[in-house]
Scaffold this motif. Sequence first.
Motif, PDB file in Angstrom:
ATOM      1  N   LYS A  60     -65.395  93.422  66.924  1.00 27.04           N
ATOM      2  CA  LYS A  60     -64.232  92.850  65.316  1.00 27.04           C
ATOM      3  C   LYS A  60     -63.356  94.198  65.928  1.00 27.04           C
ATOM      4  CE  LYS A  60     -64.721  89.895  63.027  1.00 27.04           C
ATOM      5  NZ  LYS A  60     -63.824  88.979  62.900  1.00 27.04           N
ATOM      6  N   GLU A  63     -61.030  94.110  68.765  1.00 28.05           N
ATOM      7  CA  GLU A  63     -60.366  93.122  68.660  1.00 28.05           C
ATOM      8  C   GLU A  63     -58.985  93.349  67.726  1.00 28.05           C
ATOM      9  OE1 GLU A  63     -61.017  89.243  66.438  1.00 28.05           O
ATOM     10  OE2 GLU A  63     -62.574  88.579  68.319  1.00 28.05           O
ATOM     11  N   SER A  64     -59.169  93.965  66.816  1.00 31.86           N
ATOM     12  CA  SER A  64     -58.331  94.222  65.778  1.00 31.86           C
ATOM     13  C   SER A  64     -57.538  95.650  66.732  1.00 31.86           C
ATOM     14  CB  SER A  64     -58.548  96.045  64.603  1.00 31.86           C
ATOM     15  OG  SER A  64     -58.087  95.725  63.462  1.00 31.86           O
ATOM     16  N   GLU A  65     -57.877  96.195  67.734  1.00 27.44           N
ATOM     17  CA  GLU A  65     -56.014  96.876  68.531  1.00 27.44           C
ATOM     18  C   GLU A  65     -55.720  96.444  68.981  1.00 27.44           C
ATOM     19  OE1 GLU A  65     -54.979 100.223  70.452  1.00 27.44           O
ATOM     20  OE2 GLU A  65     -56.881 100.199  67.897  1.00 27.44           O
ATOM     21  N   SER A  67     -55.184  93.059  68.732  1.00 28.72           N
ATOM     22  CA  SER A  67     -53.695  91.976  68.314  1.00 28.72           C
ATOM     23  C   SER A  67     -53.161  92.197  67.074  1.00 28.72           C
ATOM     24  CB  SER A  67     -55.160  91.602  66.274  1.00 28.72           C
ATOM     25  OG  SER A  67     -54.457  93.171  65.507  1.00 28.72           O
ATOM     26  N   LYS A  68     -52.250  93.457  68.283  1.00 29.54           N
ATOM     27  CA  LYS A  68     -50.629  94.430  67.840  1.00 29.54           C
ATOM     28  C   LYS A  68     -50.212  93.463  69.150  1.00 29.54           C
ATOM     29  CE  LYS A  68     -51.850  98.857  68.861  1.00 29.54           C
ATOM     30  NZ  LYS A  68     -52.691  99.434  68.083  1.00 29.54           N
TER      31      LYS A  68
END
Length: 447
Positions: A60, A63-65, A67-68
Amino acid sequence: MKTRKNIKEIVLTSFMVSLILYVISMVFYVDSHINERELEFEKFSKTMAQYNQVLFFSSKILESEVSKYDAIEEGNKELLEYQDSGFYYYNDISELTNIDIAIENEFHQLIKEMPTILPDQDVMYYRSYTSSLTAVDKKDANIEIEQCLGRRNCSLEASQRRLSDRILISDPYKNETGEVFITVSSPIYFQNIIVGDVNIDMFMSRFDGASDVHVEKKVINGVTFYELIYGKSSMDGKFSYNIDFVADNSTVYVYKVPVLSIVYSTIVFFFVIWIACGFILFRFKELDLNKIKLSEAESNIVQDQMTGLLNRNALESDDFKSVIKEKGASILAIDGNKLKTINDTYGHHVGDEAIKQIAEAMKEVFRDTDYLIRSGGDEFLVLLPGCKKDNATRLAERLKECVSQSTFSNYSLSIGVSVGVAEVMENETIESAVRRADEKLYKDKQA
């Protein structure tokens, strides 16, 4: 016949005793064995649950890294020059994308900040599905990317049902050195596309007893059951103590501790107990028989076989001497009257009946604690511990009446007795007192 009966009794008794001892020992042993295996499985299941959580949150975060980013770009090789030397690439790095580099950077930072939870044997790594990148958490780590295929832990090949909890668990398999391990994986998504996964290779050798476990795989309604059987064959899984652990939404581990195989493996112990019990019981039986024989031998030494009375050897026993010394005693010398006439007229077998008749009358008149002695032929002695001469004289008269009033043999004969009475004086020997009683007997016979 008696010996055969004794052997059969020993065998049956020793079997029952050994069976009881074996069952009791097996209850404690199996309970201890199961507790030990439960601790092993608990360690395994806790480790698996911990790795699931670590991978879930790691994927997670990664993924957050990414997502931009709007898209996957090619040709960002310059950024690799700034990567930490602790990361190693096992394939050609020329195909790396900006997504790979971003994930690799974040993975590296994540490993730095994450508390150390993995032992030296286990390896955590990121595997890209858009390039040939593989980044690991340890220097000189040995992982085999080809093992992804066919091992149930490739996110690209997994069904949506298995991916719903973001955890994939591989089949147990061996690496190049023959060590068994399980790979736990969690996918990383970019714009609903799986671009890679983060993994932990969990080596089974660090769990106690893992070398004695063999695995059987069963798939029921889409759920894979791994039966970890503590034993060498599938039969060990029968009649076993089972412990279940749900590892993810499609994987269940069933740890089986066989009970029957424990019994089979220790059955020799039962026979050892049986033999030992049989030997011990045989020895005890032998000792009892020896005691009985010794008792019979001792009885034969001091007992008259015809009448059941004592013989003169009783006068030499320590028990007799101590009783006389402590309490004093009176002595009766007894002799049958006209026994020679009976022997000459009717035969010695009738004479023997006359002797027995006198003995039975003595048993009737005197106490169980008195010493009734057949000194020879139709001659008898009675020693009365703690009895004064007056009482002894009255008992002598009673004996005469008892003998004369009864009959014996088919001829309804009767016999009389003469009795001499003497009281043992202080410091007088038994022999001296007996001689005085004999003198009184002679006078009574002459009267």
